[in-house]
Design an enzyme around this catalytic site. Structure first.
Site, mmCIF file in Angstrom:
data_model
loop_
_atom_site.group_PDB
_atom_site.id
_atom_site.type_symbol
_atom_site.label_atom_id
_atom_site.label_comp_id
_atom_site.label_asym_id
_atom_site.label_seq_id
_atom_site.Cartn_x
_atom_site.Cartn_y
_atom_site.Cartn_z
ATOM 1 N N ASN A 1 0.850 -1.195 0.000
ATOM 2 C CA ASN A 1 0.000 0.000 0.000
ATOM 3 C C ASN A 1 0.883 1.241 0.000
ATOM 4 O OD1 ASN A 1 0.461 0.907 2.865
ATOM 5 N ND2 ASN A 1 -0.296 -1.166 3.228
ATOM 6 N N ASP B 1 -4.276 -6.530 5.558
ATOM 7 C CA ASP B 1 -5.217 -7.399 6.268
ATOM 8 C C ASP B 1 -5.076 -8.852 5.823
ATOM 9 O OD1 ASP B 1 -6.386 -5.405 7.803
ATOM 10 O OD2 ASP B 1 -7.698 -4.779 6.169
ATOM 11 N N PRO C 1 -2.594 -11.867 11.071
ATOM 12 C CA PRO C 1 -2.922 -11.581 12.485
ATOM 13 C C PRO C 1 -3.034 -10.075 12.705
ATOM 14 C CG PRO C 1 -0.622 -12.277 12.264
ATOM 15 C CD PRO C 1 -1.254 -12.425 10.907
ATOM 16 N N ILE D 1 -1.859 -7.288 14.710
ATOM 17 C CA ILE D 1 -0.718 -7.083 15.608
ATOM 18 C C ILE D 1 -1.139 -6.271 16.837
ATOM 19 C CG2 ILE D 1 1.635 -6.164 15.786
ATOM 20 C CD1 ILE D 1 1.815 -6.532 12.697
HETATM 21 N N1 CTP Z 1 -3.127 -3.034 12.748
HETATM 22 C C1 CTP Z 1 -2.255 -4.019 13.149
HETATM 23 N N2 CTP Z 1 -2.270 -5.233 12.548
HETATM 24 C C2 CTP Z 1 -3.122 -5.501 11.555
HETATM 25 C C3 CTP Z 1 -4.008 -4.492 11.125
HETATM 26 C C4 CTP Z 1 -3.997 -3.274 11.743
HETATM 27 O O1 CTP Z 1 -1.467 -3.782 14.075
HETATM 28 N N3 CTP Z 1 -3.102 -6.684 10.975
HETATM 29 C C5 CTP Z 1 -3.116 -1.737 13.434
HETATM 30 C C6 CTP Z 1 -2.647 -0.588 12.602
HETATM 31 O O2 CTP Z 1 -1.254 -0.379 12.747
HETATM 32 C C7 CTP Z 1 -3.439 0.562 13.147
HETATM 33 C C8 CTP Z 1 -4.773 -0.074 13.452
HETATM 34 O O3 CTP Z 1 -4.461 -1.428 13.749
HETATM 35 O O4 CTP Z 1 -2.937 1.034 14.364
HETATM 36 C C9 CTP Z 1 -5.684 0.044 12.302
HETATM 37 O O5 CTP Z 1 -6.553 -0.971 12.399
HETATM 38 P P1 CTP Z 1 -7.620 -1.343 11.314
HETATM 39 O O6 CTP Z 1 -8.393 -0.123 11.087
HETATM 40 O O7 CTP Z 1 -8.243 -2.587 11.729
HETATM 41 O O8 CTP Z 1 -6.898 -1.586 10.008
HETATM 42 P P2 CTP Z 1 -7.698 -1.426 8.699
HETATM 43 O O9 CTP Z 1 -7.225 -2.511 7.827
HETATM 44 O O10 CTP Z 1 -7.517 -0.052 8.180
HETATM 45 O O11 CTP Z 1 -9.221 -1.704 9.147
HETATM 46 P P3 CTP Z 1 -10.553 -1.449 8.309
HETATM 47 O O12 CTP Z 1 -10.307 -2.038 6.980
HETATM 48 O O13 CTP Z 1 -11.580 -2.161 9.109
HETATM 49 O O14 CTP Z 1 -10.780 0.022 8.304
#
Ligand code: CTP
Length: 396
Positions: free
Chosen positions: A209, A278, A305, A307
């Site tokens: 990304n 994700d 996972p 994190i």
């Molecule tokens: N984060 C993480 N590990 C992941 C996904 C996210 O540590 N596998 C952390 C990111 O660093 C950030 C926060 O979680 O601090 C963002 O979470 P989230 O919004 O769930 O990530 P998105 O993929 O943007 O979620 P969504 O698609 O639901 O908006």
């Protein structure tokens, strides 16, 4: 503007590194510092006072008997007005003089008459640095509470290689910023993730990304400046490692997860800034995929996972901070994320406001509600976020 309103007297002494002091004046000025240059006679053989006058926008002080000072006490006036006297480069001779309390030129007199802290960036030939007389002076100065920064090792102007080279202007700037930053995270271990992850499809292709890593790196710098011991687990980005920060480079979300889980046990604060993918590719190929081999390849995805959620659910979890980058409904989504991942603090931003750029607009969400921060460069926001963390963790 990390040094807004700080009054710094920059002393320049005689050494070839004096030319680098010119760049230092520019860097300090760019961060908002008010810089007054004072040169020794020796320094004027390497760089002219005109150069420093042009860069600082002020006349340079050269001798004790300067008629411009109204009460003929330039040394007292100049050093009493300063928040810091920084001497860069500091020659062996200058260090010897001030270690012995001599006041035989304007700069040495100012140093002796000062009420503010003194920082020296030594620069000299490596043999001069190693000489026991210099080392005695270094020990005396350190005992007197003088901050010595450097010297660095490397190639010297004389062609020799060793310790004695002045720190680069950018490194000196970092030291000055650290010097002025309130140490609200003193002694704390801070773990930060930053940048994108890269999920391989085959050895040369992948899913990633556009995260630049700038916000995470700004936070690592800000945490380091405020006294923390910082580990930065970083996805692939093109940014220099902030001075004093320990960077652990990773590529995929799984690698990031592993590096974070290893360090999380010792961390007091965890800040998840990385834009973690994700999903990863379940059927990544060991060899480069060829176009003419059996039609369009199907990419199968499997969930990575989380994190942040995994760290937050550790039995002795550090204070966890998440980021939420949304394209709409910031408050509702950010607060939902805060509850779902069980973290006390989320920094939310709209992607149209900050992704990839130098500036950002963020709002902090905690159990007291929303705290919008004024739009600013990422480093300024990083310092405010650090302040907020210090307040919530009882350090402030
Ligand atoms: N984060 C993480 N590990 C992941 C996904 C996210 O540590 N596998 C952390 C990111 O660093 C950030 C926060 O979680 O601090 C963002 O979470 P989230 O919004 O769930 O990530 P998105 O993929 O943007 O979620 P969504 O698609 O639901 O908006």
């Amino acid at each position: 503007m990390e040094l807004q309103g700080k009054r710094i007297v920059l002393g320049v002494t005689g050494g070839i590194a004096a030319y680098k002091a010119a760049e230092l004046v520019r860097l300090l000025g760019k961060q908002g510092a008010d810089v007054q240059v004072a040169m020794t006679e020796g320094a004027t053989h390497f760089v002219t006072a005109t150069t420093f006058q042009a860069l600082s926008g002020k006349p340079v002080y050269l001798d004790q008997w300067d008629a411009r000072m109204p009460n003929a006490m330039a040394h007292i006036d100049l050093s009493r007005q300063a928040d810091l006297i920084l001497v860069a480069p500091a020659s062996a001779d200058f260090m010897a003089r001030i270690a012995n309390g001599l006041a035989d030129d304007l700069l040495a007199t100012m140093v002796l008459a000062r009420t503010c802290p003194l920082m020296l960036a030594p620069a000299m030939n490596r043999q001069m640095w190693e000489n026991s007389a210099t080392q005695r002076n270094v020990a005396t100065l350190a005992e007197d509470g003088v901050a010595l920064i450097g010297p660095a090792c490397g190639e010297q102007a004389c062609g020799e290689v060793g310790a004695g080279r002045m720190l680069e202007p950018e490194e000196i700037l970092e030291e000055v910023i650290t010097f002025f930053a309130p140490k609200v995270l003193s002694g704390k271990k801070v773990l930060i993730t930053a940048g994108p992850t890269f999920e391989a499809i085959d050895p040369v292709r992948g899913i990633t990304n556009l995260s630049s890593g700038r916000m995470g790196y700004a936070l690592a710098r800000a945490a380091q400046h405020t006294g923390a011991d910082v580990t930065l687990v970083s996805g692939p980005v093109a940014l220099p490692v902030p001075a004093g920060v320990c960077r652990v480079p990773v590529r995929s979300a799984l690698e990031m997860h592993e590096a974070v889980m290893q360090a999380a046990g010792q961390a007091d604060v965890f800040i998840a800034v990385a834009a973690v993918a994700d999903y990863r590719v379940a059927n990544a190929a060991d060899h480069k995929l060829k176009k003419d081999h059996g039609g369009v390849p199907a990419i199968e995805l499997v969930e990575n996972p989380d994190i942040l959620a995994d760290v937050a659910s550790l039995p002795a979890a550090p204070f966890c901070v998440g980021f939420a980058a949304e394209s709409q409904n910031l408050e509702a989504y950010a607060q939902a994320k805060r509850q779902k991942k069980k973290v006390p603090l989320i920094a939310g931003n709209l992607i149209q406001d900050g992704f990839g750029g130098d500036d950002n607009r963020i709002t902090l969400f905690d159990d007291q509600g929303a705290h919008p921060l004024v739009p600013a460069p990422k480093y300024v926001l990083a310092r405010q976020l650090i302040e907020h963390i210090a307040k919530l963790t009882g350090n402030r």
